[in-house]
Design a protein around this motif. Sequence first.
Motif, PDB file in Angstrom:
ATOM      1  N   ALA A   1      25.802  52.860  57.112  1.00 53.58           N
ATOM      2  CA  ALA A   1      25.945  51.527  57.705  1.00 53.58           C
ATOM      3  C   ALA A   1      27.389  51.039  57.587  1.00 53.58           C
ATOM      4  CB  ALA A   1      24.990  50.546  57.012  1.00 53.58           C
ATOM      5  N   PHE A   2      28.008  51.266  56.428  1.00 56.12           N
ATOM      6  CA  PHE A   2      29.404  50.890  56.253  1.00 56.12           C
ATOM      7  C   PHE A   2      30.292  51.703  57.195  1.00 56.12           C
ATOM      8  CE2 PHE A   2      30.304  48.348  52.271  1.00 56.12           C
ATOM      9  CZ  PHE A   2      29.011  47.862  52.126  1.00 56.12           C
ATOM     10  N   ALA A   3      29.989  52.994  57.345  1.00 53.83           N
ATOM     11  CA  ALA A   3      30.787  53.862  58.206  1.00 53.83           C
ATOM     12  C   ALA A   3      30.738  53.397  59.655  1.00 53.83           C
ATOM     13  CB  ALA A   3      30.289  55.307  58.097  1.00 53.83           C
ATOM     14  N   GLU A   4      29.563  53.026  60.111  1.00 54.24           N
ATOM     15  CA  GLU A   4      29.417  52.577  61.496  1.00 54.24           C
ATOM     16  C   GLU A   4      30.250  51.328  61.762  1.00 54.24           C
ATOM     17  OE1 GLU A   4      25.838  51.213  64.585  1.00 54.24           O
ATOM     18  OE2 GLU A   4      25.349  52.138  62.658  1.00 54.24           O
ATOM     19  N   LEU A   5      30.229  50.391  60.811  1.00 54.92           N
ATOM     20  CA  LEU A   5      31.009  49.171  61.004  1.00 54.92           C
ATOM     21  C   LEU A   5      32.502  49.443  60.859  1.00 54.92           C
ATOM     22  CD1 LEU A   5      30.641  46.160  61.624  1.00 54.92           C
ATOM     23  CD2 LEU A   5      30.834  45.735  59.169  1.00 54.92           C
ATOM     24  N   ALA A   6      32.875  50.375  59.994  1.00 53.91           N
ATOM     25  CA  ALA A   6      34.298  50.713  59.834  1.00 53.91           C
ATOM     26  C   ALA A   6      34.876  51.277  61.124  1.00 53.91           C
ATOM     27  CB  ALA A   6      34.476  51.701  58.689  1.00 53.91           C
ATOM     28  N   VAL A   7      34.113  52.124  61.792  1.00 52.17           N
ATOM     29  CA  VAL A   7      34.563  52.680  63.077  1.00 52.17           C
ATOM     30  C   VAL A   7      34.760  51.553  64.079  1.00 52.17           C
ATOM     31  CG1 VAL A   7      33.863  54.107  65.037  1.00 52.17           C
ATOM     32  CG2 VAL A   7      33.539  54.950  62.713  1.00 52.17           C
ATOM     33  N   ARG A   8      33.807  50.644  64.126  1.00 55.45           N
ATOM     34  CA  ARG A   8      33.898  49.509  65.055  1.00 55.45           C
ATOM     35  C   ARG A   8      35.108  48.633  64.735  1.00 55.45           C
ATOM     36  NH1 ARG A   8      29.573  44.577  65.124  1.00 55.45           N
ATOM     37  NH2 ARG A   8      30.850  43.145  66.383  1.00 55.45           N
ATOM     38  N   ALA A   9      35.330  48.356  63.450  1.00 57.73           N
ATOM     39  CA  ALA A   9      36.456  47.509  63.061  1.00 57.73           C
ATOM     40  C   ALA A   9      37.788  48.177  63.399  1.00 57.73           C
ATOM     41  CB  ALA A   9      36.382  47.204  61.565  1.00 57.73           C
ATOM     42  N   ASP A  10      37.889  49.459  63.162  1.00 55.21           N
ATOM     43  CA  ASP A  10      39.108  50.190  63.485  1.00 55.21           C
ATOM     44  C   ASP A  10      39.408  50.073  64.979  1.00 55.21           C
ATOM     45  OD1 ASP A  10      41.305  51.847  63.443  1.00 55.21           O
ATOM     46  OD2 ASP A  10      40.166  53.698  63.173  1.00 55.21           O
ATOM     47  N   HIS A  11      38.381  50.244  65.799  1.00 57.08           N
ATOM     48  CA  HIS A  11      38.564  50.220  67.252  1.00 57.08           C
ATOM     49  C   HIS A  11      38.852  48.805  67.760  1.00 57.08           C
ATOM     50  CE1 HIS A  11      38.195  51.405  71.413  1.00 57.08           C
ATOM     51  NE2 HIS A  11      37.265  50.485  71.600  1.00 57.08           N
ATOM     52  N   GLU A  12      38.029  47.841  67.337  1.00 56.73           N
ATOM     53  CA  GLU A  12      38.118  46.497  67.902  1.00 56.73           C
ATOM     54  C   GLU A  12      39.247  45.664  67.299  1.00 56.73           C
ATOM     55  OE1 GLU A  12      34.390  44.417  67.785  1.00 56.73           O
ATOM     56  OE2 GLU A  12      33.267  46.097  68.633  1.00 56.73           O
ATOM     57  N   LEU A  13      39.579  45.894  66.029  1.00 54.11           N
ATOM     58  CA  LEU A  13      40.545  45.041  65.348  1.00 54.11           C
ATOM     59  C   LEU A  13      41.893  45.714  65.123  1.00 54.11           C
ATOM     60  CD1 LEU A  13      38.158  43.607  62.579  1.00 54.11           C
ATOM     61  CD2 LEU A  13      38.638  42.636  64.845  1.00 54.11           C
ATOM     62  N   CYS A  14      41.894  47.054  65.065  1.00 49.58           N
ATOM     63  CA  CYS A  14      43.128  47.774  64.722  1.00 49.58           C
ATOM     64  C   CYS A  14      43.626  48.687  65.835  1.00 49.58           C
ATOM     65  CB  CYS A  14      42.919  48.613  63.456  1.00 49.58           C
ATOM     66  SG  CYS A  14      42.477  47.656  62.004  1.00 49.58           S
ATOM     67  N   GLU A  15      43.001  48.636  67.004  1.00 50.95           N
ATOM     68  CA  GLU A  15      43.387  49.494  68.130  1.00 50.95           C
ATOM     69  C   GLU A  15      43.375  50.965  67.734  1.00 50.95           C
ATOM     70  OE1 GLU A  15      47.194  47.799  69.006  1.00 50.95           O
ATOM     71  OE2 GLU A  15      46.334  46.276  70.349  1.00 50.95           O
ATOM     72  N   ASP A  16      42.414  51.324  66.879  1.00 53.50           N
ATOM     73  CA  ASP A  16      42.258  52.702  66.388  1.00 53.50           C
ATOM     74  C   ASP A  16      43.480  53.183  65.603  1.00 53.50           C
ATOM     75  OD1 ASP A  16      39.664  53.124  67.562  1.00 53.50           O
ATOM     76  OD2 ASP A  16      40.681  53.269  69.498  1.00 53.50           O
ATOM     77  N   ARG A  17      44.160  52.228  64.931  1.00 59.21           N
ATOM     78  CA  ARG A  17      45.363  52.596  64.177  1.00 59.21           C
ATOM     79  C   ARG A  17      45.262  52.202  62.710  1.00 59.21           C
ATOM     80  NH1 ARG A  17      50.052  50.340  65.464  1.00 59.21           N
ATOM     81  NH2 ARG A  17      49.288  48.626  66.783  1.00 59.21           N
ATOM     82  N   ALA A  18      44.053  52.037  62.199  1.00 62.83           N
ATOM     83  CA  ALA A  18      43.900  51.774  60.760  1.00 62.83           C
ATOM     84  C   ALA A  18      44.370  52.993  59.978  1.00 62.83           C
ATOM     85  CB  ALA A  18      42.453  51.456  60.425  1.00 62.83           C
ATOM     86  N   GLU A  19      44.899  52.736  58.794  1.00 53.99           N
ATOM     87  CA  GLU A  19      45.385  53.829  57.949  1.00 53.99           C
ATOM     88  C   GLU A  19      44.592  53.973  56.656  1.00 53.99           C
ATOM     89  OE1 GLU A  19      49.894  53.902  57.854  1.00 53.99           O
ATOM     90  OE2 GLU A  19      49.502  51.974  58.841  1.00 53.99           O
ATOM     91  N   LEU A  20      43.777  52.973  56.343  1.00 54.67           N
ATOM     92  CA  LEU A  20      43.037  52.997  55.085  1.00 54.67           C
ATOM     93  C   LEU A  20      41.785  52.139  55.235  1.00 54.67           C
ATOM     94  CD1 LEU A  20      42.996  53.725  51.987  1.00 54.67           C
ATOM     95  CD2 LEU A  20      44.115  51.503  51.615  1.00 54.67           C
ATOM     96  N   ILE A  21      40.695  52.600  54.615  1.00 58.05           N
ATOM     97  CA  ILE A  21      39.465  51.811  54.514  1.00 58.05           C
ATOM     98  C   ILE A  21      39.234  51.518  53.031  1.00 58.05           C
ATOM     99  CG2 ILE A  21      37.029  51.650  55.111  1.00 58.05           C
ATOM    100  CD1 ILE A  21      38.792  52.156  57.554  1.00 58.05           C
ATOM    101  N   ALA A  22      38.958  50.261  52.724  1.00 56.41           N
ATOM    102  CA  ALA A  22      38.648  49.862  51.339  1.00 56.41           C
ATOM    103  C   ALA A  22      37.217  49.345  51.335  1.00 56.41           C
ATOM    104  CB  ALA A  22      39.610  48.776  50.868  1.00 56.41           C
TER     105      ALA A  22
END
Length: 393
Positions: A75-96
């Motif tokens: 569940a966390f992984a699914e939301l992390a993918v969404r956040a990376d795409h929607e909020l970071c333009e797929d340019r996140a470098e780290l997940i905490a």
Amino acid sequence: MRVVGLMSGTSYDAVDAAAAELTFEDGGDTLRLVPLGMVSAPYADDLRRALAAALPPAPTTMAEACRLDTRIGQAFAELAVRADHELCEDRAELIASHGQTVYHWVTDVHVHGTLQLGAPAWIAEATGHPVVCDFRPRDVAAGGQGAPLVSLIDLMLLRGRAGVPAALNIGGIANLTALPATGAPVAFDTGPGNALLDAAVRELTSGRLSYDRDGALAAAGRVHEPLLRRLLAEPYYRLPAPKTTGKELFHHGYLRTALADFGALAPPDLAATLTRLTARTIADALRPFAATEVIASGGGTRNPVLMSMLREELPGGAALATSDSLGLPAAAKEAYAFAVLGFLTLHGLPGNAPECTGARGPRILGSLTPGRLPLRLPARPARPPNSLVIGGR
């Protein structure tokens, strides 16, 4: 660096993801956080039911713990993918990832261990990014409470403000950080935030509602003073800080025991009483510090009745605002806080405030799971940042 912070609190109703651009300034003395937004997703109904059924004081099995660890991680992984795409333009470098707290092992004021589920491998596999998780155990191993870890971020935000500032988070459990006029800063769990009220609402509505939306139920009721006095007699409130608690203490069975001698209360009266309990215990916890302003965050800030009661209860007419006034959305503050903690860990910097948690000293927190690429750690600054600035230049 773009970092996504993941959080699910003691209300265990949803996973929040907040993305931030984080940079060191002033030779590392200042950390700048530019909020990039927040997304949230409720737990699937069957996962939430399974989680609720496994939490203390209910018994569970290692098989169920394994299933929950996997499903929460997914569940966390699914939301992390969404956040990376929607909020970071797929340019996140780290997940905490804070994960989901399922047990906090406390005897009196001593914490022996703490357990958060949500296997980080699922997040690293889905996003391809390195993941920092398991923040709390290192502070516990160093003699600390493992909470509230947000106190480090609170201190960085509050330093330099006039008077005696305090930060308050009202989740399932409420916690505060205060900077007294003299002496060391202090942070601890004050007691139930939304935990008992949420438990009552679920039971009163047979699960139809999970919380008192807009405080509507409490607004229609009157405080039952004998029950309030009984609840205020809880020994936890008189323990010295640092101290932490959780739903291991403040759960539906605790509430049923307290209600046993009072017969059937009208649902609005019960809601009003539990809301007043939260406001009173927070105000009582703040009283010794003579706070002049309280900056609140968390789900409880969306309950206007609770916020109104808190204003009535706060000692000395202390001003009450939300962290939105500092540029940090109240609903996402803890997710942003763990984004900061993950960023500090990646840079080899401590993430606890030992004067607040009771740890023997500063510690680098968490465990690191590599992403798809070879892991390259950034250079470690000469010293940890002293202040946190919110927003762009």
